[in-house]
Write a protein that holds these residues in place. Structure first.
Motif, mmCIF file in Angstrom:
data_model
loop_
_atom_site.group_PDB
_atom_site.id
_atom_site.type_symbol
_atom_site.label_atom_id
_atom_site.label_comp_id
_atom_site.label_asym_id
_atom_site.label_seq_id
_atom_site.Cartn_x
_atom_site.Cartn_y
_atom_site.Cartn_z
ATOM 1 N N ARG A 160 -46.102 43.777 22.706
ATOM 2 C CA ARG A 160 -46.742 44.953 22.133
ATOM 3 C C ARG A 160 -45.682 45.928 21.630
ATOM 4 O O ARG A 160 -44.637 46.113 22.272
ATOM 5 C CB ARG A 160 -47.612 45.686 23.181
ATOM 6 C CG ARG A 160 -48.793 44.889 23.713
ATOM 7 C CD ARG A 160 -49.896 44.731 22.691
ATOM 8 N NE ARG A 160 -51.070 44.074 23.262
ATOM 9 C CZ ARG A 160 -51.259 42.750 23.294
ATOM 10 N NH1 ARG A 160 -50.343 41.923 22.807
ATOM 11 N NH2 ARG A 160 -52.360 42.240 23.826
ATOM 12 N N ARG B 68 -46.368 52.439 21.302
ATOM 13 C CA ARG B 68 -47.055 53.305 20.345
ATOM 14 C C ARG B 68 -46.655 54.764 20.544
ATOM 15 O O ARG B 68 -47.426 55.594 21.052
ATOM 16 C CB ARG B 68 -48.564 53.082 20.435
ATOM 17 C CG ARG B 68 -48.967 51.813 19.681
ATOM 18 C CD ARG B 68 -50.295 51.250 20.053
ATOM 19 N NE ARG B 68 -50.727 50.233 19.093
ATOM 20 C CZ ARG B 68 -50.216 49.006 18.978
ATOM 21 N NH1 ARG B 68 -49.233 48.628 19.770
ATOM 22 N NH2 ARG B 68 -50.689 48.154 18.070
ATOM 23 N N MET C 44 -45.680 52.440 29.882
ATOM 24 C CA MET C 44 -46.493 51.308 29.448
ATOM 25 C C MET C 44 -47.257 50.764 30.650
ATOM 26 O O MET C 44 -46.818 50.914 31.797
ATOM 27 C CB MET C 44 -45.594 50.203 28.871
ATOM 28 C CG MET C 44 -44.614 50.657 27.803
ATOM 29 S SD MET C 44 -45.420 51.033 26.239
ATOM 30 C CE MET C 44 -45.826 49.387 25.655
ATOM 31 N N ASP D 267 -51.063 44.903 30.704
ATOM 32 C CA ASP D 267 -51.351 44.477 29.333
ATOM 33 C C ASP D 267 -50.440 45.132 28.290
ATOM 34 O O ASP D 267 -50.649 44.978 27.091
ATOM 35 C CB ASP D 267 -52.805 44.756 28.979
ATOM 36 C CG ASP D 267 -53.161 46.247 29.032
ATOM 37 O OD1 ASP D 267 -52.264 47.082 29.295
ATOM 38 O OD2 ASP D 267 -54.349 46.569 28.826
ATOM 39 N N SER E 80 -50.242 48.063 27.286
ATOM 40 C CA SER E 80 -50.809 49.150 26.496
ATOM 41 C C SER E 80 -49.985 50.417 26.714
ATOM 42 O O SER E 80 -49.345 50.599 27.756
ATOM 43 C CB SER E 80 -52.269 49.388 26.883
ATOM 44 O OG SER E 80 -52.383 49.663 28.269
ATOM 45 N N SER E 81 -49.972 51.286 25.706
ATOM 46 C CA SER E 81 -49.160 52.500 25.742
ATOM 47 C C SER E 81 -49.913 53.632 26.431
ATOM 48 O O SER E 81 -51.077 53.900 26.110
ATOM 49 C CB SER E 81 -48.787 52.924 24.322
ATOM 50 O OG SER E 81 -47.900 51.995 23.734
ATOM 51 N N ARG E 82 -49.233 54.304 27.359
ATOM 52 C CA ARG E 82 -49.841 55.406 28.089
ATOM 53 C C ARG E 82 -49.289 56.770 27.690
ATOM 54 O O ARG E 82 -49.856 57.788 28.058
ATOM 55 C CB ARG E 82 -49.661 55.183 29.591
ATOM 56 C CG ARG E 82 -50.466 53.988 30.117
ATOM 57 C CD ARG E 82 -50.284 53.779 31.603
ATOM 58 N NE ARG E 82 -51.193 52.757 32.112
ATOM 59 C CZ ARG E 82 -51.161 52.284 33.346
ATOM 60 N NH1 ARG E 82 -50.259 52.745 34.219
ATOM 61 N NH2 ARG E 82 -52.026 51.356 33.738
#
Length: 471
Positions: free
Chosen positions: A81, A84, A143, A147, A149-151
């Protein structure tokens, strides 16, 4: 429509970005993965999503992409990923690059001047239950382990001062504390530095600032059980150069280096600077206390690589090669000495992190037999150094296999020091794809005991770390 990427040496071959995200649930394994290998190898590196705005592209300046290689019960899976960041999201919305290299305002689109240009592309570490993507000019970016995903940015409950955190924090294996610094925290290319300590629960317990001899890129630092050492070496930073469209960081060998020595139990006002000959160090293998002395093993360059001189002339590639050296310094006495431990050109030194800040016997580096014109700085060997026996062991799969940083993984949480495996990625240039290798840490000569085959390539990146699976 996205423009093609230019034929820049740091945007072609395996330096080129991978313009997709994906996952593979069950990868082909050659050999047998060890039963105790239960967790995830996270790796990170620069992976620009759009062609650069200016002609000053630098490998260090790409958007961060995290690659996760999960191991469990003899099986392996993969996911990747982009991080972001605010920069990434703004450019994704615009469909093009908006920020100049290193956020240079002179080449940044006027609509985003002054906005966050963080990349989160250099290292990824796990501490106090958080997975943090790091890049030294901005705060850490959290992160999700499960998974990727960006936090978002993590500010340690708004206690992070200066807004910057090194990409190379040190985690004390005895206390669980994480120590880190930030440079140029008074603004771009200033001489203000911060020092923080975070306890095992993830709370900042110490936050201080101080002035350095000059503005410089300070990529890594030295930590022992009792001391912290801040290396300020003459890869200098200059706002004036940046505003003129030149490289903001440049090599100035006529300027001496300085090591700032601080006892961990003392106040910042006791910091003492020791002058050292001009050189550069990106990465520290490890350091430890020896009586009143501090012993640090570092990958030392005679000239900083990848950056020009202050007048814009290119650096000397023969001097911009690092080998392993041992520094011995004494803060109160102001003394310093150096001797070479190994002459193999290499980088990305690692130890068993359970020995961080303590005496160590073993180390691993990515290396090459010798640097050659046009080799683009790739590494083709894994080297194990037994510093006690003064013995070097090398494994290579040939010039067409380019290796990443070697990451040590213990055979079990309570395994003896240095009992474990070395994990890393291998780019197969002839096939234009990558593998993940698992080697016995102190017996590299037998070659990989397991190879995880990937159907695609993993671009050349920077750093990675292992995180044990949560039961």
């Amino acid at each position: 429509m996205t423009r093609p990427f230019p034929k820049h040496p740091q945007l072609t071959g395996n330096f080129a970005p991978m313009l997709m995200e994906g996952e593979a649930s069950d990868l082909i394994v050659h050999g047998e993965l060890p039963d105790g290998l239960n967790g995830t190898l996270f790796r990170i590196g620069p992976n620009p999503q759009y062609p650069p705005r200016d002609g000053n592209h630098h490998w260090f300046a790409g958007d961060g992409m995290v690659h996760g290689f999960r191991f469990r019960e003899g099986c392996a899976s993969y996911l990747n990923r982009w991080v972001r960041t605010p920069k990434f999201l703004a450019e994704r919305a615009a469909g093009e690059a908006l920020f100049g290299t290193f956020g240079n305002p002179m080449t940044t689109d006027p609509t985003v001047v002054g906005q966050d240009s963080g990349l989160a592309n250099t290292n990824i570490v796990h501490h106090a239950g958080r997975l943090l993507a790091l890049e030294e000019a901005h705060p850490p970016f959290e992160m999700a382990c499960e998974d990727l995903s960006s936090r978002g940015y993590h500010s340690f409950a708004s206690r992070l001062t200066g807004g910057r955190m090194t990409a190379h924090p040190k985690i004390d294996p005895e206390t669980g504390e994480m120590l880190f610094f930030g440079y140029s925290t008074g603004g771009y290319f200033t001489d203000l530095m911060t020092f923080h300590v975070v306890n095992a629960e993830g709370e900042i317990t110490r936050a201080e600032s101080f002035r350095t001899p000059y503005s410089a890129m300070v990529h890594d630092f030295i930590v022992t059980r009792s001391h912290v050492v801040f290396p300020v070496l003459p890869l200098t930073g200059s706002l004036e150069r940046a505003m003129q469209g030149q490289s903001p960081f440049a090599w100035e060998p006529e300027t001496p280096g300085w090591l700032g020595v601080l006892h961990r139990d003392a106040g910042i006002e006791t910091l003492k600077w020791i002058e050292v000959p001009a050189c550069y160090v990106f990465h520290v293998l490890n350091a430890f206390d020896d009586g009143d002395e501090i012993v640090a093993d570092v990958m030392k360059y005679d000239a900083a690589p990848l950056f020009p001189h202050a007048d814009g002339t290119p650096g000397d590639p023969t001097a911009a090669t690092s080998t392993l050296w041992r520094w011995t310094l004494n803060g109160p006495a102001g003394s310093f000495s150096a001797r070479q431990l190994d002459d193999r050109p290499g980088e990305f030194p690692r130890i068993d992190d359970r020995r961080a800040g303590l005496s160590h016997r073993h180390g691993w580096i990515a290396a090459v037999d010798q640097r050659r014109p046009g080799d683009r700085g790739v590494w083709t060997e894994y080297v194990h150094l037994d510093l006690q026996e003064k013995r070097r062991t090398i494994w290579t799969d040939g010039a067409d296999t380019h290796l990443s940083e070697p990451v040590f993984v213990p055979a079990s949480p309570d395994a003896a020091a240095d009992d474990g495996w070395i994990l890393g990625t291998a780019y197969r240039a002839a096939e234009n794809r990558s593998d993940v290798l698992v080697l016995a840490a102190t017996d590299l000569s037998q070659g990989p005991i397991a190879t995880v085959e990937l159907p695609h390539r993993v671009p050349h990146g920077f750093h990675g770390n292992w995180v044990d699976a949560v039961a």
